[in-house]
Write a protein that holds these residues in place. Structure first.
Motif, PDB file in Angstrom:
ATOM      1  N   UNK A 277       0.957  -1.621   0.546  1.00 14.03           N
ATOM      2  CA  UNK A 277       0.024  -0.042   0.118  1.00 14.03           C
ATOM      3  C   UNK A 277       0.809   1.002   0.019  1.00 14.03           C
ATOM      4  N   UNK A 278       1.264   2.209  -1.146  1.00 10.63           N
ATOM      5  CA  UNK A 278       0.885   3.149  -0.702  1.00 10.63           C
ATOM      6  C   UNK A 278       0.194   4.363  -0.570  1.00 10.63           C
ATOM      7  N   UNK A 279       0.424   5.150   0.535  1.00 12.94           N
ATOM      8  CA  UNK A 279       0.113   6.233   1.410  1.00 12.94           C
ATOM      9  C   UNK A 279       0.424   7.766   0.864  1.00 12.94           C
ATOM     10  N   UNK A 280      -0.788   8.058  -0.580  1.00 12.12           N
ATOM     11  CA  UNK A 280       0.009   9.233  -1.199  1.00 12.12           C
ATOM     12  C   UNK A 280      -1.096  10.088  -1.099  1.00 12.12           C
ATOM     13  N   UNK A 281      -0.261  11.625  -1.203  1.00 12.23           N
ATOM     14  CA  UNK A 281      -1.051  12.952  -1.162  1.00 12.23           C
ATOM     15  C   UNK A 281      -0.079  13.983  -1.136  1.00 12.23           C
ATOM     16  N   UNK A 282      -1.360  14.752  -1.257  1.00 14.45           N
ATOM     17  CA  UNK A 282      -0.166  16.399  -0.616  1.00 14.45           C
ATOM     18  C   UNK A 282       0.351  16.098   0.855  1.00 14.45           C
ATOM     19  N   UNK A 283       1.314  17.049   0.849  1.00 17.38           N
ATOM     20  CA  UNK A 283       2.726  17.561   1.681  1.00 17.38           C
ATOM     21  C   UNK A 283       1.226  18.168   2.588  1.00 17.38           C
ATOM     22  N   UNK A 284       1.626  17.216   4.127  1.00 18.99           N
ATOM     23  CA  UNK A 284       1.217  17.201   4.821  1.00 18.99           C
ATOM     24  C   UNK A 284      -0.454  16.709   5.415  1.00 18.99           C
ATOM     25  N   UNK A 285      -0.827  15.466   4.418  1.00 22.72           N
ATOM     26  CA  UNK A 285      -1.915  14.820   4.463  1.00 22.72           C
ATOM     27  C   UNK A 285      -1.595  14.250   5.454  1.00 22.72           C
ATOM     28  N   UNK A 286      -0.855  13.920   5.759  1.00 23.79           N
ATOM     29  CA  UNK A 286      -0.543  12.570   7.073  1.00 23.79           C
ATOM     30  C   UNK A 286      -0.793  10.651   6.847  1.00 23.79           C
ATOM     31  N   UNK A 287       0.703  11.632   5.527  1.00 23.43           N
ATOM     32  CA  UNK A 287       1.863  10.263   4.461  1.00 23.43           C
ATOM     33  C   UNK A 287       1.869   8.833   5.842  1.00 23.43           C
ATOM     34  N   UNK A 288       3.082  10.338   6.421  1.00 22.75           N
ATOM     35  CA  UNK A 288       4.219   9.549   7.375  1.00 22.75           C
ATOM     36  C   UNK A 288       3.012   8.699   8.907  1.00 22.75           C
ATOM     37  N   UNK A 289       1.937   9.442   9.539  1.00 20.27           N
ATOM     38  CA  UNK A 289       1.470   8.854  10.134  1.00 20.27           C
ATOM     39  C   UNK A 289       0.121   8.008   9.927  1.00 20.27           C
ATOM     40  N   UNK A 290      -0.169   7.599   9.256  1.00 23.84           N
ATOM     41  CA  UNK A 290      -1.326   6.690   9.262  1.00 23.84           C
ATOM     42  C   UNK A 290      -0.581   5.210   7.857  1.00 23.84           C
ATOM     43  N   UNK A 291       0.686   6.114   7.690  1.00 27.83           N
ATOM     44  CA  UNK A 291       1.582   5.011   7.140  1.00 27.83           C
ATOM     45  C   UNK A 291       1.981   4.103   7.912  1.00 27.83           C
ATOM     46  N   UNK A 292       2.449   5.136   8.996  1.00 30.18           N
ATOM     47  CA  UNK A 292       3.756   3.687   9.847  1.00 30.18           C
ATOM     48  C   UNK A 292       2.129   3.410  11.201  1.00 30.18           C
TER      49      UNK A 292
END
Length: 167
Positions: A10-25
């Motif tokens: 799964x690649x959690x994607x979107x613009x900067x600030x959308x929460x990719x890291x927090x959701x991905x982790x």
């Protein structure tokens, strides 16, 4: 959402600030998957450009996308699922990642410009300045209906997004 549970990556994607890291982790932890932080795979030259407020070109993103794709492919080859945080703003970028793992599903965290700007402006110790938020939206091509992608409201809590994804 069932595609997300069974996807090898799964690649959690979107613009900067959308929460990719927090959701991905959180998603990687919930799924017992490897977490790949795309920001850590940018070459130093890219990080320096962004820190100066210069948006990356398609050509500058190629090596970075390949590094993310290679890390995903390594996890899959080792028999593990992968969750990667990677902006993947354009369809061409997503297609490039799919070459490394055809089963990738994209989880698009959709947010508005104001939310993105506020979140990026409040981050401490990150190389991406809020001045680049507009360029992120200018580059963004939201996933099309024929792509393996799920769109969720990125303003929801991490726990809500993860729960919905794995249920």
């Amino acid at each position: 959402m069932s595609d997300l549970r069974t996807a090898p990556a799964i690649v959690v994607m979107g613009v900067a600030g959308c929460g990719k890291t927090a959701v991905g982790e959180a998603l990687a932890k919930a799924l017992g998957a490897d977490f790949i932080e795309g920001d850590r795979l940018h070459p130093p030259e890219n990080v320096a450009r962004m820190a100066r407020g210069e948006p990356l070109t398609d050509a500058l993103r190629e090596g970075w996308l390949d590094a993310v794709g290679e890390r995903i492919a390594t996890s899959i080859a080792d028999g593990r699922k992968a969750v990667a945080a990677c902006s993947a703003l354009k369809r061409a970028y997503r297609d490039r990642l799919i070459r490394f793992c055809p089963g990738i599903v994209f989880l698009y965290l959709k947010i508005d410009r104001e939310t993105a700007w506020r979140r990026v402006a409040s981050r401490k110790g990150h190389f991406m300045p809020a001045s680049l938020v507009d360029s992120q939206f200018a580059t963004l091509e939201e996933p099309a209906a024929d792509e393996r992608a799920v769109t969720v409201d990125g303003t929801r809590t991490v726990a809500e997004i993860v729960r919905e994804t794995i249920e």
